[in-house]
Design a protein around this motif. Structure first.
Motif, PDB file in Angstrom:
ATOM      1  N   VAL A 133      -3.418   1.761  38.954  1.00  0.00           N
ATOM      2  CA  VAL A 133      -4.166   1.030  39.984  1.00  0.00           C
ATOM      3  C   VAL A 133      -4.968  -0.127  39.388  1.00  0.00           C
ATOM      4  O   VAL A 133      -5.569  -0.906  40.124  1.00  0.00           O
ATOM      5  N   MET A 134      -4.955  -0.247  38.068  1.00  0.00           N
ATOM      6  CA  MET A 134      -5.717  -1.293  37.395  1.00  0.00           C
ATOM      7  C   MET A 134      -4.828  -2.503  37.101  1.00  0.00           C
ATOM      8  O   MET A 134      -3.654  -2.366  36.778  1.00  0.00           O
ATOM      9  N   LYS A 135      -5.421  -3.667  37.196  1.00  0.00           N
ATOM     10  CA  LYS A 135      -4.733  -4.878  36.753  1.00  0.00           C
ATOM     11  C   LYS A 135      -4.924  -5.097  35.255  1.00  0.00           C
ATOM     12  O   LYS A 135      -4.116  -5.759  34.619  1.00  0.00           O
ATOM     13  N   THR A 136      -6.015  -4.555  34.728  1.00  0.00           N
ATOM     14  CA  THR A 136      -6.224  -4.580  33.281  1.00  0.00           C
ATOM     15  C   THR A 136      -5.245  -3.607  32.644  1.00  0.00           C
ATOM     16  O   THR A 136      -5.203  -2.433  32.994  1.00  0.00           O
ATOM     17  N   LYS A 137      -4.450  -4.089  31.716  1.00  0.00           N
ATOM     18  CA  LYS A 137      -3.398  -3.281  31.101  1.00  0.00           C
ATOM     19  C   LYS A 137      -3.559  -3.235  29.586  1.00  0.00           C
ATOM     20  O   LYS A 137      -4.247  -4.065  28.982  1.00  0.00           O
ATOM     21  N   ARG A 138      -2.880  -2.271  28.992  1.00  0.00           N
ATOM     22  CA  ARG A 138      -2.835  -2.182  27.540  1.00  0.00           C
ATOM     23  C   ARG A 138      -1.896  -3.241  26.979  1.00  0.00           C
ATOM     24  O   ARG A 138      -0.965  -3.684  27.637  1.00  0.00           O
ATOM     25  N   TRP A 139      -2.149  -3.626  25.752  1.00  0.00           N
ATOM     26  CA  TRP A 139      -1.267  -4.606  25.098  1.00  0.00           C
ATOM     27  C   TRP A 139       0.084  -3.954  24.834  1.00  0.00           C
ATOM     28  O   TRP A 139       0.186  -2.777  24.498  1.00  0.00           O
ATOM     29  N   ASN A 140       1.141  -4.741  25.010  1.00  0.00           N
ATOM     30  CA  ASN A 140       2.483  -4.261  24.701  1.00  0.00           C
ATOM     31  C   ASN A 140       3.294  -5.401  24.103  1.00  0.00           C
ATOM     32  O   ASN A 140       2.818  -6.547  23.993  1.00  0.00           O
ATOM     33  N   ILE A 141       4.511  -5.113  23.769  1.00  0.00           N
ATOM     34  CA  ILE A 141       5.345  -6.078  23.066  1.00  0.00           C
ATOM     35  C   ILE A 141       5.642  -7.313  23.909  1.00  0.00           C
ATOM     36  O   ILE A 141       5.955  -8.388  23.392  1.00  0.00           O
ATOM     37  N   LEU A 142       5.563  -7.173  25.239  1.00  0.00           N
ATOM     38  CA  LEU A 142       5.844  -8.307  26.121  1.00  0.00           C
ATOM     39  C   LEU A 142       4.582  -9.046  26.557  1.00  0.00           C
ATOM     40  O   LEU A 142       4.641  -9.918  27.418  1.00  0.00           O
ATOM     41  N   SER A 143       3.447  -8.700  25.968  1.00  0.00           N
ATOM     42  CA  SER A 143       2.196  -9.336  26.373  1.00  0.00           C
ATOM     43  C   SER A 143       2.194 -10.832  26.085  1.00  0.00           C
ATOM     44  O   SER A 143       1.454 -11.590  26.721  1.00  0.00           O
TER      45      SER A 143
END
Length: 778
Positions: free
Chosen positions: A212-222
């Motif tokens: 439900v958050m727009k804040t996301k964890r960093w990932n390879i496609l960031s």
């Protein structure tokens, strides 16, 4: 006599008093005579930054005229609009002639002579200057400088510098009126979000809360999506979304404050966000009843509800059920009927009883339909999508469906349908308010695939086209137009497409396309060029079934043949015309055209070439294609898809089907474990010559791991036989593999690594095939 004299004197006194009062009132309320202006002067209280002539251009008071407060106010307002002055006042001084002198007292603003950024090492000053509005040469504005500082903070945060601090200093020179502005920037390290952890979440899954958050964890496609960067405003909006989600999971007393969030830094460049939830008690639905209903029995209304005793109490779901009750009444014209869910809490057992109190209204009919906001789209294009007409019962469901139909046209950014009151009892006006969208697009780009290698393309498309309206730039009739050119290392293509969805204002689609395709990737032994056109009609036949009938005429040229081609291929050298008619029936219930999670797509069709429609080629083609999608688990939006195709093509009149019209298999669209067109019959040189009967099936399981990426595992099986009507599966091939589905540039990029299982009728593993291409498979 004395009495008469007394009355006379009384009247005289009363009249005199009235005259005196009138004279006094006239003196008090009569407009004052404004003084005459002898001169207009300008006086600076500090430094002078502009000439008197530049100021006089904004002053509307003139010498020799009476002083006018309205003109004075307009003069001050005009001067303030220049943004050059801090304060402006007017005073009236005595002139030697006894008139007045209008003096404009002006306090000038400082002008920025120098603007610098101190501490900025990650970005050049020129780049930062583009983000702010203050600039050298402009007047100094303290409020604007504050906004500029916040703008710089937002800019750095979007780049990952969550610890950014920005302040500013201003040095003023009262003699010259110049100011030096210095932005002090403390960048800090670039930080990415490595984890988002919830504590105290009890029965709520971490993944659901993160969704439900727009804040996301960093990932390879960031690098492409921008995920994993902390943004203040977005994050605190996320906290509101988390509270709302928890309440809809039954935790009505949830507590989540800013103090419940901690930021940990396991390293200089990594951030861990820990969110502590205080959920409190979980509430469930108790007894449910409906009251005050007269038009419909309670049992009918109860059956329409999707909730039952024992369900988790969700305010959102409760509101949806209240809306369902409103729709039941609304679909038969009782528009103003509504239901209020009264809540009766039971503190002992944690349940909440519900009583939907219905407030019934009168029945309404449609008086008229009014369209507004359509600046380019014709009103007829809008009205033909509406399932209501004047005189109809005002059906709320049909109104909502009509709104969805208008939204699905994608002609508009906003669509609102609503009933409006009229002066006629029992009548409502249907008001349609739209906001036009940009429906034209011009695209340039390059593409890659393991079949065509490199391609460059240019495309213009208009989804709200009007072929006859040149004055409005050919927009507004709801037609579709597309022209596309592409050139690549192995192909050159041209396409011109037109579609009229409402021919003669009937729900009948007419369209045509002109095309030219030159390909060199189908074989290394020859080149192939196809050029022609197709005309078609399409109409909904019944329910969700759509029919399409077409006529297709093209010329196929085979040329640049190698010396070692087989007689079959050499016999087709030169030109061959193909004239054919066909019919297809399609039923499509997918919930999404790009990434379907449920529903199905079933298509069946037949084609007849030659014979009564002419041309040099004679054949009959029959085919069926289908796909079914099943949602499995909510986590990761997991989906199981099953695809199947089969078809046969048969020559007649003594003719065989030319090799370039047959079925081929192998490659990214079917058997992914085998090379492009490497499955099926071959000629004496080993070149693929296609088959006349094919069948193919595929099972694929996808899971969303992050936006916009899904991982996939799949199994393919199929066969391609030389003869017509030959569904013997002995020569089948199959493969398995895994891949990625990445949504980019408006379409899914499919990247697959597939391993063949059967090869040359032996169940041995062979060399894996790597495939990448754009588009969905059906």
């Amino acid at each position: 006599m004395l009495y008469m004299r007394f009355r006379f004197l009384t009247k005289i006194s009363f009249c005199a008093l009235a005259l005196m009062c009138a004279s006094t009132l006239h003196a008090q309320f009569a407009p004052k005579q404004q003084p005459i202006i002898d001169a207009v002067k300008i006086q600076f209280t500090n430094f002078k930054t502009v000439s008197d002539e530049a100021i006089e251009a904004h002053i509307r008071l003139r010498p020799g005229q009476p002083y006018d407060t309205t003109l004075a106010d307009q003069s001050i307002h005009s001067l303030y609009k220049t943004k050059l002055f801090e304060f402006i006042t007017i005073r009236l001084d005595d002139a030697p002639s006894g008139n007045k002198i209008a003096v404009f007292e002006i306090t000038s603003k400082y002008r920025i002579s120098e603007l610098t950024f101190e501490g900025a090492s990650k970005y050049k000053s020129k780049r930062l200057q583009k983000e702010i509005k203050s600039a050298v040469g402009q007047s100094l504005d303290g409020s604007q400088l504050k906004m500029d500082a916040n703008t710089l903070i937002d800019y750095y945060q979007k780049k990952g510098y969550s610890k950014i601090k920005v302040t500013f200093d201003v040095k003023r020179d009262p003699e010259t009126g110049e100011a030096t502005v210095v932005f002090h920037i403390s960048e800090g390290p670039k930080i990415t979000i490595s984890k988002i952890i919830f504590e105290g979440n009890e029965d709520l899954k971490q993944e659901k809360l993160r969704d439900v958050m727009k804040t996301k964890r960093w990932n390879i496609l960031s690098f492409f999506t921008g995920a994993g960067i902390f943004k203040d405003e977005q994050f605190y909006d996320d906290l509101d979304s988390i509270r709302e989600y928890c309440k809809n999971q039954g935790y009505l007393d949830v507590q989540l404050n800013d103090a419940d969030v901690t930021f940990e830094y396991p390293s200089e460049s990594r951030m861990v966000i820990v969110i502590k939830l205080n959920l409190g008690r979980r509430y469930y639905i108790g007894n449910i009843k409906i009251s005050n209903n007269k038009l419909f029995p309670e049992d009918k209304l109860m059956k329409a509800l999707t909730i039952k005793t024992g369900d988790v109490f969700s305010p959102e779901v409760i509101d949806e059920n209240a809306e369902t009750l409103r729709d039941i009444y609304g679909q038969v014209g009782y528009l103003d009927t509504y239901a209020i869910p009264e809540r009766i809490p039971n503190l002992k057992d944690g349940t909440i009883d519900l009583n939907f109190v219905v407030h019934e209204s009168d029945k309404f009919f449609v008086e008229s339909v009014v369209v507004e906001g359509n600046t380019k789209t014709k009103s007829t294009v809008i009205i033909r999508e509406i399932a209501l007409a004047p005189g109809d019962v005002f059906d709320l469901i049909r109104m909502k469906n009509s709104q969805l139909r208008l939204q699905n046209t994608r002609y508009f950014d906003e669509v609102n349908l609503m009933p409006e009151a009229t002066n006629i009892p029992g009548r409502r006006k249907l008001r349609i308010a739209v906001k036009e969208a940009k429906t034209a697009s011009i695209n340039f780009g390059v593409g890659l695939s393991n079949i065509e290698k490199f391609t460059a393309f240019a495309e213009y498309s208009q989804t709200n086209f009007d072929i006859f309206n040149y004055r409005n730039w050919f927009q507004g009739a709801g037609q579709k137009f597309r022209v596309r050119f592409s050139i690549g290392s192995r192909s050159n293509d041209f396409l011109l497409y037109f579609e009229e969805p409402w021919l003669f204002e009937r729900e009948l689609t007419f369209g045509f396309e002109l095309f030219r395709n030159e390909s060199r990737y189908t074989s290394s032994l020859y080149n192939e060029v196809r050029m022609g056109f197709e005309v078609f009609f399409r109409k909904r036949l019944f329910e969700l079934v759509e029919g399409r009938v077409f006529y297709h005429l093209e010329s196929v040229r085979i040329f640049n043949l190698a010396q070692n081609v087989s007689p079959l291929i050499r016999s087709e050298k030169g030109y061959r015309s193909i004239s054919k008619v066909g019919f297809t029936a399609l039923r499509d219930t997918r919930d999404n055209l790009i990434y379907p999670t449920e529903g199905s797509r079933l298509e069946a069709g037949t084609e007849l070439a030659g014979g009564p429609v002419g041309g040099q080629t004679k054949y009959v083609n029959l085919f069926v294609r289908g796909a079914q999608f099943f949602p499995t688990f909510e986590t990761g939006e997991q989906v199981l898809s099953i695809l199947g195709r089969t078809g046969t093509i048969m020559g007649y009149g003594g003719q065989s089907v030319p090799f370039f019209e047959r079925y081929y298999m192998g490659g990214p669209d079917d058997l992914r474990g085998f090379g492009y067109r490497k499955v099926g019959p071959r000629d004496s040189t080993g070149e693929s010559i296609g088959g006349k009967t094919m069948a193919y099936g595929s099972i694929e399981y996808t899971v969303r791991v992050m936006e916009p990426v899904r991982i996939a595992a799949f199994y393919d099986i199929g066969f391609l036989n030389k003869g017509e009507l030959n569904w013997n599966p002995n020569g089948y091939r199959d493969d398995w593999g895994f891949g990625l589905r990445i949504f980019m540039l408006g379409a899914p990029l499919r990247v697959d690594l597939a391993f063949p299982i059967t090869r040359n009728k032996k169940r041995t593993s062979g060399k894996p095939e790597f495939n990448f291409s754009f588009g969905a498979r059906f």
